[in-house]
Scaffold this active site. Structure first.
Site, PDB file in Angstrom:
ATOM      1  N   ASP A 102       0.993  -1.287   0.038  1.00 19.37           N
ATOM      2  CA  ASP A 102      -0.125  -0.168  -0.084  1.00 19.37           C
ATOM      3  C   ASP A 102       0.948   1.309  -0.081  1.00 19.37           C
ATOM      4  O   ASP A 102       1.904   1.199   1.057  1.00 19.37           O
ATOM      5  CB  ASP A 102      -0.859  -0.057   1.395  1.00 19.37           C
ATOM      6  CG  ASP A 102      -1.784  -1.063   1.276  1.00 19.37           C
ATOM      7  OD1 ASP A 102      -2.285  -1.586   0.015  1.00 19.37           O
ATOM      8  OD2 ASP A 102      -2.570  -1.388   2.351  1.00 19.37           O
ATOM      9  N   SER A 127      -5.091  17.251  -9.732  1.00 19.07           N
ATOM     10  CA  SER A 127      -3.973  16.458  -9.099  1.00 19.07           C
ATOM     11  C   SER A 127      -4.039  17.361  -7.596  1.00 19.07           C
ATOM     12  O   SER A 127      -4.357  18.295  -7.640  1.00 19.07           O
ATOM     13  CB  SER A 127      -2.588  17.148  -9.733  1.00 19.07           C
ATOM     14  OG  SER A 127      -1.502  16.974  -9.011  1.00 19.07           O
ATOM     15  N   GLY A 132      -3.144  -5.347   1.069  1.00 18.13           N
ATOM     16  CA  GLY A 132      -3.969  -6.443   0.499  1.00 18.13           C
ATOM     17  C   GLY A 132      -5.039  -6.979   1.260  1.00 18.13           C
ATOM     18  O   GLY A 132      -5.088  -7.295   2.552  1.00 18.13           O
ATOM     19  N   GLN A 156     -14.681  -4.565  -3.884  1.00 13.14           N
ATOM     20  CA  GLN A 156     -14.520  -3.528  -5.077  1.00 13.14           C
ATOM     21  C   GLN A 156     -14.435  -4.333  -6.257  1.00 13.14           C
ATOM     22  O   GLN A 156     -14.678  -3.677  -7.428  1.00 13.14           O
ATOM     23  CB  GLN A 156     -12.934  -2.744  -4.775  1.00 13.14           C
ATOM     24  CG  GLN A 156     -11.898  -3.740  -4.662  1.00 13.14           C
ATOM     25  CD  GLN A 156     -11.392  -3.848  -3.429  1.00 13.14           C
ATOM     26  OE1 GLN A 156     -12.196  -4.046  -2.440  1.00 13.14           O
ATOM     27  NE2 GLN A 156     -10.114  -4.127  -3.209  1.00 13.14           N
ATOM     28  N   ASN A 192     -20.060  -3.547   2.278  1.00 17.70           N
ATOM     29  CA  ASN A 192     -20.422  -2.490   2.967  1.00 17.70           C
ATOM     30  C   ASN A 192     -21.883  -1.785   2.238  1.00 17.70           C
ATOM     31  O   ASN A 192     -22.506  -2.611   1.488  1.00 17.70           O
ATOM     32  CB  ASN A 192     -19.387  -1.151   2.844  1.00 17.70           C
ATOM     33  CG  ASN A 192     -19.017  -0.823   1.341  1.00 17.70           C
ATOM     34  OD1 ASN A 192     -19.910  -0.813   0.491  1.00 17.70           O
ATOM     35  ND2 ASN A 192     -17.817  -0.500   0.972  1.00 17.70           N
ATOM     36  N   GLY A 228     -19.735   1.910   8.396  1.00 21.56           N
ATOM     37  CA  GLY A 228     -18.786   2.889   8.807  1.00 21.56           C
ATOM     38  C   GLY A 228     -19.085   3.188  10.326  1.00 21.56           C
ATOM     39  O   GLY A 228     -19.088   2.508  11.095  1.00 21.56           O
ATOM     40  N   PRO A 229     -19.272   4.361  10.633  1.00 20.03           N
ATOM     41  CA  PRO A 229     -19.605   5.088  11.878  1.00 20.03           C
ATOM     42  C   PRO A 229     -21.025   4.635  12.691  1.00 20.03           C
ATOM     43  O   PRO A 229     -21.104   4.740  13.558  1.00 20.03           O
ATOM     44  CB  PRO A 229     -19.574   6.366  11.751  1.00 20.03           C
ATOM     45  CG  PRO A 229     -19.761   6.944  10.538  1.00 20.03           C
ATOM     46  CD  PRO A 229     -19.045   5.648   9.731  1.00 20.03           C
ATOM     47  N   GLY A 254     -21.866   1.705  12.376  1.00 19.73           N
ATOM     48  CA  GLY A 254     -21.928   0.122  12.886  1.00 19.73           C
ATOM     49  C   GLY A 254     -22.017  -0.894  11.526  1.00 19.73           C
ATOM     50  O   GLY A 254     -21.492  -0.694  10.640  1.00 19.73           O
ATOM     51  N   ASP A 306     -11.532  -4.837   6.833  1.00 21.94           N
ATOM     52  CA  ASP A 306     -10.713  -6.156   6.852  1.00 21.94           C
ATOM     53  C   ASP A 306     -10.416  -6.651   8.369  1.00 21.94           C
ATOM     54  O   ASP A 306     -10.703  -7.535   8.691  1.00 21.94           O
ATOM     55  CB  ASP A 306      -9.293  -5.954   6.271  1.00 21.94           C
ATOM     56  CG  ASP A 306      -9.268  -5.698   4.535  1.00 21.94           C
ATOM     57  OD1 ASP A 306     -10.481  -5.711   4.145  1.00 21.94           O
ATOM     58  OD2 ASP A 306      -8.454  -5.107   4.083  1.00 21.94           O
TER      59      ASP A 306
END
Length: 328
Positions: A12, A36, A48, A172, A195, A225-226, A228, A257
């Protein structure tokens, strides 16, 4: 419970942009985007999806088997995985391609823009699970995490042939799968992880309603997410688990993960899904407060404190005996 985790193993490259991506977008020019972002920092970390989940399981003492494809630059990463309790005998080393790269920029609102180079991951389809299942005395669950799409299909089909439970975690890769491929990866899964966005995309890609998905999987776990986690099963009320709060979010990469590692560990220990998800949420927040997906320190007292503060003393009483048995 012996768990194999198939999927990506990557390096990463994590950057931080101090502004907000949305401030740079012009509604009338979205068909000609050329942006940019000047990042303030760069961290190069091991990552990963499969490796992240495996490290979490390894630190919790589960001894997972990691299955994925890497380049010839993997030696140091392999040693790191061994030190964290991960079996790497099933990792395939390419003779010509680099280990996958994940390049991600995070803004002030924790939004992310990322690019993923698959590299050696294209050879993951050459990996088979049968021999490893024999070597370790059988596999109880195989996590099919984001990977080369052909490899994901291969691993899912092999689980069906061998009669091994599998967890579908297309993540993804949903964006590049058609309806037939999506249905093939999900149908019959013991667990399905998504998700909130992926949950909607999964229904669109598969053509199945929420009820249709639940008719085809054992348990559907959706991270919010936040907000739960929601755990859904056909014919039962959905179970909602609040997130473990934090006042110091640093990097959201790898948080999902970590949740999966905690949840699967709890499942392996025969906990209720509620308790398993609570451990997953506590581990996810620990990762959220560190840079990188595997750089966090797993502290049992800290996890128990987080669990107690969020879910109460009864949760601690049920979770503590197993966590305190985790090797330091």
């Amino acid at each position: 419970m012996r768990i194999a985790v198939t999927g990506s193993i990557a390096t990463d490259h994590l950057m931080v942009f101090p502004g907000r991506f949305t401030d740079q977008l012009i509604a009338e020019q979205l068909d000609k985007v050329s942006l940019s972002f000047l990042a303030d920092s760069l961290e190069i970390r091991r990552g990963g999806v499969a490796a992240n989940i495996a490290v979490g399981l390894g630190r919790l003492g589960l001894g997972p088997v990691l299955a994925g494809a890497v380049g010839g630059d993997f030696a140091d990463y392999r040693a790191w995985l061994h030190d964290n309790g991960v079996d790497t005998e099933l990792v395939h080393v390419s003779e010509s391609l680099h280990t996958a790269r994940f390049v991600c920029t995070t803004d002030a609102d924790q939004n992310q823009i990322a690019t993923f180079y698959a590299g050696a991951m294209a050879e993951a389809k050459e990996i088979t699970l049968a021999a490893t299942a024999r070597r370790v005395g059988g596999l109880d669950l195989v996590v099919v995490a984001p990977n080369d799409p052909e490899a994901m299909r291969h691993h899912t089909d092999e689980c069906r042939r061998l009669g091994i439970d599998f967890a579908a975690d297309p993540s993804q890769q949903l964006a590049r799968l058609d309806g037939q491929e999506t249905r093939r990866l999900v149908d019959g899964a013991r667990f399905l992880f998504t998700n909130a966005y992926e949950a909607a995309l999964l229904q669109k890609q598969s053509g199945w309603s929420e009820e249709g998905v639940l008719e085809r999987v054992g348990t559907w776990i959706t991270t919010l997410g936040p907000d739960g986690v929601v755990i859904a099963r056909a014919g039962r009320p959905a179970l909602r688990i609040p997130a473990v709060p934090t006042t110091d979010p640093v990097d959201p990469t790898g948080v999902g993960d970590a949740f999966r590692a905690g949840f699967l560990a709890g499942t392996a220990w025969d906990w209720s899904y509620e308790r398993a998800a609570q451990l997953g949420c506590a581990l996810a927040t620990t990762v959220l407060e560190s840079v990188g997906t595997q750089e966090y320190k797993l502290s049992v007292p800290d996890l128990l404190h987080r669990i107690g503060a969020t879910y109460g003393p009864e949760a601690v009483r049920e979770i503590e005996p197993r966590l305190t048995a985790v090797p330091a």
